[in-house]
Design a protein around this motif. Structure first.
Motif, PDB file in Angstrom:
ATOM      1  N   GLY A  34       0.782  -1.135  -0.043  1.00 45.37           N
ATOM      2  CA  GLY A  34       0.089   0.017   0.069  1.00 45.37           C
ATOM      3  C   GLY A  34       0.773   1.176   0.110  1.00 45.37           C
ATOM      4  O   GLY A  34       0.364   2.382   0.545  1.00 45.37           O
ATOM      5  N   SER A  36       2.337   4.496  -1.434  1.00 44.32           N
ATOM      6  CA  SER A  36       1.860   5.496  -2.817  1.00 44.32           C
ATOM      7  C   SER A  36       3.116   6.179  -3.136  1.00 44.32           C
ATOM      8  O   SER A  36       4.093   6.350  -2.550  1.00 44.32           O
ATOM      9  CB  SER A  36       0.888   6.630  -2.054  1.00 44.32           C
ATOM     10  OG  SER A  36       0.856   7.760  -2.907  1.00 44.32           O
ATOM     11  N   LYS A 240      -2.425  10.968  -0.286  1.00 45.36           N
ATOM     12  CA  LYS A 240      -3.866  10.898  -0.283  1.00 45.36           C
ATOM     13  C   LYS A 240      -4.807  11.670  -1.157  1.00 45.36           C
ATOM     14  O   LYS A 240      -6.020  11.601  -1.251  1.00 45.36           O
ATOM     15  CB  LYS A 240      -4.360  11.243   1.273  1.00 45.36           C
ATOM     16  CG  LYS A 240      -4.055  10.596   2.400  1.00 45.36           C
ATOM     17  CD  LYS A 240      -4.530  10.784   3.517  1.00 45.36           C
ATOM     18  CE  LYS A 240      -3.935   9.885   4.822  1.00 45.36           C
ATOM     19  NZ  LYS A 240      -4.548  10.142   6.079  1.00 45.36           N
ATOM     20  N   TYR A 359      -2.333   4.867  -6.550  1.00 47.80           N
ATOM     21  CA  TYR A 359      -1.078   4.639  -6.118  1.00 47.80           C
ATOM     22  C   TYR A 359       0.013   5.552  -6.982  1.00 47.80           C
ATOM     23  O   TYR A 359       0.835   6.044  -6.529  1.00 47.80           O
ATOM     24  CB  TYR A 359      -0.478   3.252  -6.564  1.00 47.80           C
ATOM     25  CG  TYR A 359      -1.158   2.164  -5.654  1.00 47.80           C
ATOM     26  CD1 TYR A 359      -0.365   1.643  -4.616  1.00 47.80           C
ATOM     27  CD2 TYR A 359      -2.251   1.515  -5.904  1.00 47.80           C
ATOM     28  CE1 TYR A 359      -0.720   0.809  -3.659  1.00 47.80           C
ATOM     29  CE2 TYR A 359      -2.912   0.689  -4.883  1.00 47.80           C
ATOM     30  CZ  TYR A 359      -2.047   0.393  -3.907  1.00 47.80           C
ATOM     31  OH  TYR A 359      -2.619  -0.632  -3.059  1.00 47.80           O
ATOM     32  N   LEU A 388      -6.126   2.820  -2.705  1.00 47.62           N
ATOM     33  CA  LEU A 388      -5.700   3.543  -1.914  1.00 47.62           C
ATOM     34  C   LEU A 388      -6.443   4.809  -1.493  1.00 47.62           C
ATOM     35  O   LEU A 388      -7.386   4.966  -2.442  1.00 47.62           O
ATOM     36  CB  LEU A 388      -4.401   4.174  -1.865  1.00 47.62           C
ATOM     37  CG  LEU A 388      -3.081   3.277  -2.093  1.00 47.62           C
ATOM     38  CD1 LEU A 388      -1.818   4.053  -2.239  1.00 47.62           C
ATOM     39  CD2 LEU A 388      -2.917   2.428  -0.685  1.00 47.62           C
ATOM     40  N   ASN A 389      -6.851   5.329  -0.372  1.00 53.80           N
ATOM     41  CA  ASN A 389      -7.730   6.328  -0.102  1.00 53.80           C
ATOM     42  C   ASN A 389      -8.957   6.343  -0.280  1.00 53.80           C
ATOM     43  O   ASN A 389      -9.831   7.575  -0.326  1.00 53.80           O
ATOM     44  CB  ASN A 389      -7.089   7.635  -0.977  1.00 53.80           C
ATOM     45  CG  ASN A 389      -5.596   7.577  -0.694  1.00 53.80           C
ATOM     46  OD1 ASN A 389      -5.033   7.651   0.342  1.00 53.80           O
ATOM     47  ND2 ASN A 389      -4.729   7.982  -1.811  1.00 53.80           N
TER      48      ASN A 389
END
Length: 433
Positions: A34, A36, A240, A359, A388-389
């Motif tokens: 995970g 980024s 994010k 990502y 993600l996010n």
């Protein structure tokens, strides 16, 4: 699912350059943990992206390009802009991953399909020539031919042609088979896979490099994006900002990437004992514009998915997960959901969806195959990569987004969706291993 009537096309090599890692292992490690790749630019001091927040491949720089990734092609770097360099480097990595014996390969049956963005010269390259054709601050078009163009470097044009990745790769690896270049922005990846698949099916080649390269992390392209696109400007934490399908999404993040896959006819691959990442089953494409000139993204995506499923000879219920375009812009994410709902019906809110621009942002032409590769490396581990996010469901696009951690699965079949803001959409049905 019946693939016996046509030649089967396997994916036997993968070369990735991405903001979350260069090479399959680094890419996979970041994806599974995970991590980024979105951050403040280290390569550019000035960009039109909000807060200079982008997803760039900072490890792909002047030093590493010459000493590692394009060491054998150093003499050609003067005619390669960054996008071309990334594309060639990805092909180098893919051939290494595939362990293909080029000396014993029939070069006449080894081809290339490559996708790229339109490539633009940075201001520093054009400045001297533009000033030579100007009076004060006023550019004089009639003076460009005699005064301006003469100040340009002799091989300038070769450095920015989107067909040059395929040309360089063909020369480097002596690939004398069918060669083609595709320039359809974000839709390019699936189109490249489809063209390469059909070349092999027709018996014109046994092996194809199917690749893409693209950057939107660019002085001029970022200005275009500022005018044309919705760019993420919040939250404060850069990692994010890319939030596909999340209710609080504020736009896309500009990114860059390149990825090459080696596609190989099944018997040819088996005879040399090749390792396999997956199989390309079918692709589809569509472009829909309404009578008033506005784009119809939902219909274009729906059409592309239908064609991909039909060509792959699979049913909606066979698909294990969707690798979405997931741009992160308010309206396009909703249109993508409506297209998925149109095809999957009641299952639209149940089938797992992953959106990997969370990502590494939107790299334009490169995004389709790079994101598809994310599903392939995940399926090798028996999982669907997490998005993600994704924190709050948007009632306008209530998808079953995989979040927090990768989702275990034993269904290796997935659908990859890509679309542009101009109404061009493409889709692929791919089976991992």
């Amino acid at each position: 699912m019946n693939t016996e009537s046509k030649r089967q096309i396997l994916i036997t090599g993968m070369g990735i350059l991405s903001p979350i890692g260069i090479g399959v292992q680094a890419f996979q490690d970041s994806l599974m943990s995970g991590k980024s790749g979105v951050k403040k630019s280290e390569l550019y001091s000035h960009l039109a992206a909000p807060d200079t927040c982008v997803a760039e491949i900072s490890d792909f720089n002047d030093s590493t390009i010459k000493k590692e990734y394009l060491k054998q092609q150093r003499r050609s770097l003067k005619v390669m802009c960054r996008e071309i360099q990334m594309g060639v480097a990805s092909a180098n990595l893919a051939l290494n991953d595939a362990a293909l014996d080029l000396e014993n390969l029939d070069s006449e049956r080894f081809g290339i399909e490559f996708g790229a963005n339109l490539m633009l010269s940075p201001p520093a390259v054009l400045f001297g020539a533009c000033m030579a054709a100007s009076e004060g601050t006023e550019f004089q078009f009639q003076r460009w031919g005699n005064d301006g163009l003469a100040k340009m470097e002799p091989l300038w044009l070769l450095k920015y042609l989107p067909n040059m990745p395929a040309c360089h790769i063909g020369i480097i690896f002596d690939a004398r088979g069918p060669s083609n270049s595709i320039t359809h922005a974000e839709a390019s990846g699936n189109l490249v896979l489809g063209e390469a698949q059909r070349v092999i099916e027709r018996g014109w080649a046994d092996v194809m490099i199917a690749g893409v390269t693209g950057t939107r992390v660019h002085e001029v392209k970022s200005i275009h994006a500022k005018f044309w696109d919705q760019l993420a400007d919040s939250p404060a934490e850069f990692e994010k900002r890319s939030r596909p399908f999340d209710k609080a999404r504020t736009g896309q993040v500009l990114g860059e990437a390149a990825c090459s896959l080696l596609l190989e006819e099944k018997t040819h691959a088996e005879q040399r004992g090749a390792k396999v990442w997956g199989e390309v089953l079918g692709t589809g494409a569509s472009c829909v514009v309404k009578r008033d000139g506005s784009v119809d993204t939902k219909t274009a995506i729906s059409n592309a998915i239908k064609l991909a499923l039909k060509r792959a000879d699979v049913e909606v219920g066979d698909i294990g997960h969707i690798n979405a375009h997931g741009l992160g812009e308010q309206e396009i994410d909703v249109q993508e959901y409506l297209a998925i709902q149109d095809i999957f019906g009641d299952k639209a809110s149940e089938i797992p969806v992953t959106a990997l621009k969370s990502y590494f942002g939107n790299s334009g032409s490169a995004c389709g195959i790079v994101e598809a590769s994310g599903s392939l490396v995940g399926l090798k581990q028996g999982v669907i990569p997490a998005t993600l996010n994704y924190e709050n469901v948007d009632p306008d696009c209530p998808l079953n987004v995989v979040r927090n951690e990768p989702l275990a699965t034993d269904n290796k079949l997935f659908l990859k969706i890509s679309t542009t803001t101009f109404g061009q959409a493409s889709a692929s049905v791919i089976c991992g291993v």
